[in-house]
Design an enzyme around this catalytic site. Structure first.
Site, mmCIF file in Angstrom:
data_model
loop_
_atom_site.group_PDB
_atom_site.id
_atom_site.type_symbol
_atom_site.label_atom_id
_atom_site.label_comp_id
_atom_site.label_asym_id
_atom_site.label_seq_id
_atom_site.Cartn_x
_atom_site.Cartn_y
_atom_site.Cartn_z
ATOM 1 N N LYS A 11 18.047 53.134 40.093
ATOM 2 C CA LYS A 11 18.835 52.111 39.376
ATOM 3 C C LYS A 11 20.100 51.802 40.158
ATOM 4 O O LYS A 11 20.579 52.620 40.946
ATOM 5 C CB LYS A 11 19.187 52.564 37.953
ATOM 6 C CG LYS A 11 20.128 53.782 37.847
ATOM 7 C CD LYS A 11 21.596 53.413 37.739
ATOM 8 C CE LYS A 11 22.484 54.654 37.755
ATOM 9 N NZ LYS A 11 23.537 54.692 38.731
ATOM 10 N N ASP A 141 21.955 59.446 32.577
ATOM 11 C CA ASP A 141 21.146 58.352 33.137
ATOM 12 C C ASP A 141 19.664 58.496 32.821
ATOM 13 O O ASP A 141 18.887 57.564 33.067
ATOM 14 C CB ASP A 141 21.279 58.312 34.671
ATOM 15 C CG ASP A 141 22.603 57.745 35.143
ATOM 16 O OD1 ASP A 141 23.270 57.051 34.347
ATOM 17 O OD2 ASP A 141 22.965 58.000 36.309
HETATM 18 P P1 ATP Z 1 23.574 60.126 39.304
HETATM 19 O O1 ATP Z 1 23.861 58.694 39.662
HETATM 20 O O2 ATP Z 1 22.409 60.291 38.333
HETATM 21 O O3 ATP Z 1 24.766 60.936 38.946
HETATM 22 P P2 ATP Z 1 22.966 60.325 42.059
HETATM 23 O O4 ATP Z 1 21.998 59.212 42.111
HETATM 24 O O5 ATP Z 1 24.328 60.067 42.582
HETATM 25 O O6 ATP Z 1 23.058 60.872 40.600
HETATM 26 P P3 ATP Z 1 21.040 62.292 42.813
HETATM 27 O O7 ATP Z 1 20.148 61.787 43.900
HETATM 28 O O8 ATP Z 1 20.486 62.392 41.450
HETATM 29 O O9 ATP Z 1 22.391 61.498 42.856
HETATM 30 O O10 ATP Z 1 21.613 63.710 43.294
HETATM 31 C C1 ATP Z 1 22.736 64.322 42.701
HETATM 32 C C2 ATP Z 1 22.587 65.824 42.910
HETATM 33 O O11 ATP Z 1 21.531 66.266 42.066
HETATM 34 C C3 ATP Z 1 22.185 66.156 44.332
HETATM 35 O O12 ATP Z 1 23.284 66.677 45.006
HETATM 36 C C4 ATP Z 1 21.072 67.161 44.196
HETATM 37 O O13 ATP Z 1 21.460 68.432 44.668
HETATM 38 C C5 ATP Z 1 20.802 67.306 42.693
HETATM 39 N N1 ATP Z 1 19.376 67.127 42.308
HETATM 40 C C6 ATP Z 1 18.746 67.838 41.348
HETATM 41 N N2 ATP Z 1 17.482 67.431 41.209
HETATM 42 C C7 ATP Z 1 17.277 66.431 42.070
HETATM 43 C C8 ATP Z 1 16.158 65.599 42.380
HETATM 44 N N3 ATP Z 1 14.976 65.735 41.762
HETATM 45 N N4 ATP Z 1 16.341 64.635 43.298
HETATM 46 C C9 ATP Z 1 17.535 64.476 43.904
HETATM 47 N N5 ATP Z 1 18.616 65.257 43.680
HETATM 48 C C10 ATP Z 1 18.498 66.220 42.768
#
Ligand code: ATP
Length: 313
Positions: A11, A141
């Site tokens: 998203k 989210d």
């Molecule tokens: P959000 O916007 O939902 O806060 P994001 O998109 O910025 O998150 P993600 O890719 O979800 O970031 O990663 C955030 C942290 O979550 C990463 O540092 C990672 O260590 C952890 N994480 C846990 N599970 C997962 C997963 N399935 N995929 C990616 N990261 C994950």
């Protein structure tokens, strides 16, 4: 028992406004969330043993128990202990295509896919609102990632009102491979710097939440007015992330100078996205930004806005 392959879209935030603090320590938010076609693939395969195992090739994705996909499966096992005891656990394989820690809800969408997949695999018959209630226990989210499309998100981001889709615009995403931003840091820093601006009066908070439903951006989306959508993008977190990460600010400026409909950092960053009318326009924008910032750490994706949430292939 069948195996499942789920498509788990990322998203972007077309709008993110921080209104105030909540008694639970989270922020009161008003957001416009939008699915994009860039997606992970999540494979579920029953293993018949008392164990849930995560497999992912991506070096930055944590293994169990901190992986959000694992937490989602554990939540379902805890909610339905008899079914878990009867069917056993599963192997969860994540084909990670969404950049990690990028403000694109990559972990949240994997968790949403696991909830949807287990609902099918165990034939639980949970409705979408029931799944979204469980999803809210995993992260703000995650409920949106289940239904996807375009939605106004309020509260912590877990209260959703679906709205009409915008036109199917193209999106250029860009992220430095070597920069990631902690969501917790971004919100804490925002509170330290701008907490004095927070609205405290619950009535004023309520009216701000209601106002978003008739805001210029929501109107532009419902009238499919691409240029206006581009002009009205907004993200309060840019106020803390851009000064702390000058490369992200430079990237944001490069997109703005490249003739896009609009550009913005997504969520807590550091991904910057730009909206474009066509694929040719998106390719041209990517070429222009790459020529202004010829850094091999800067990675690009071209994708489209999407109306899909989690789907099964
Ligand atoms: P959000 O916007 O939902 O806060 P994001 O998109 O910025 O998150 P993600 O890719 O979800 O970031 O990663 C955030 C942290 O979550 C990463 O540092 C990672 O260590 C952890 N994480 C846990 N599970 C997962 C997963 N399935 N995929 C990616 N990261 C994950």
């Amino acid at each position: 028992m069948r195996s499942y392959c789920l498509i788990a879209p990322a998203k972007i935030n077309l709008y993110l406004e921080i209104i105030g603090s909540r008694p639970d320590g989270f922020h009161e938010l008003v957001m416009l969330l939008q699915s994009i076609e860039l997606s992970d693939r999540v494979y579920l395969h029953a293993n018949g043993i008392d164990d849930i195992r995560i497999h992912c090739q991506h070096p930055e994705v944590p293994s169990q128990p901190t992986n959000l996909a694992y937490k989602a499966a554990k939540l379902m096992a805890d909610q339905f202990p008899d079914i878990f005891a009867n069917y056993g656990g599963m192997e969860i394989t994540i084909d990670k295509r969404i950049p990690v820690a990028a403000g694109l809800a990559g972990g949240s969408t994997d968790a949403a896919a696991v909830l949807v997949g287990i609902n099918l695999m165990w034939q639980l018959g949970l409705t979408q609102p029931e799944l979204q209630e469980l999803a809210a226990l995993l992260g703000s989210d995650v409920p949106f990632c289940i239904s996807g499309g375009t939605a106004i998100a309020t509260g912590r981001g877990e209260q959703l009102d679906a709205i009409n889709s915008p036109p199917s615009l193209f999106v250029v995403l860009a992220k430095y491979r070597n920069i990631s931003v902690s969501t917790a840091w971004a919100y804490q820093t925002y509170r330290q710097k701008f907490g004095h601006e927070y609205i405290i009066d619950p009535d004023v908070i309520r009216s701000r939440i209601i106002e978003i439903h008739s805001s210029p951006l929501v109107n532009a989306i419902s009238h499919k007015h691409s240029a206006k959508i581009g002009q009205l993008l907004h993200n309060d977190l840019e106020r803390v992330v851009l000064p702390a990460y000058p490369q992200v600010e430079q990237l944001r400026n490069a997109f703005a100078d490249a003739g896009v409909l609009g550009t913005m950092m997504s969520g807590s960053g550091p991904t910057v996205f730009a909206l474009c009318e066509s694929e040719t326009h998106a390719q041209e924008v990517k070429r222009k930004v790459r020529s202004v910032i010829p850094d091999f750490e800067l990675k690009f994706w071209i994708t489209r806005l999407s109306s899909a949430g989690i789907s099964v292939t």
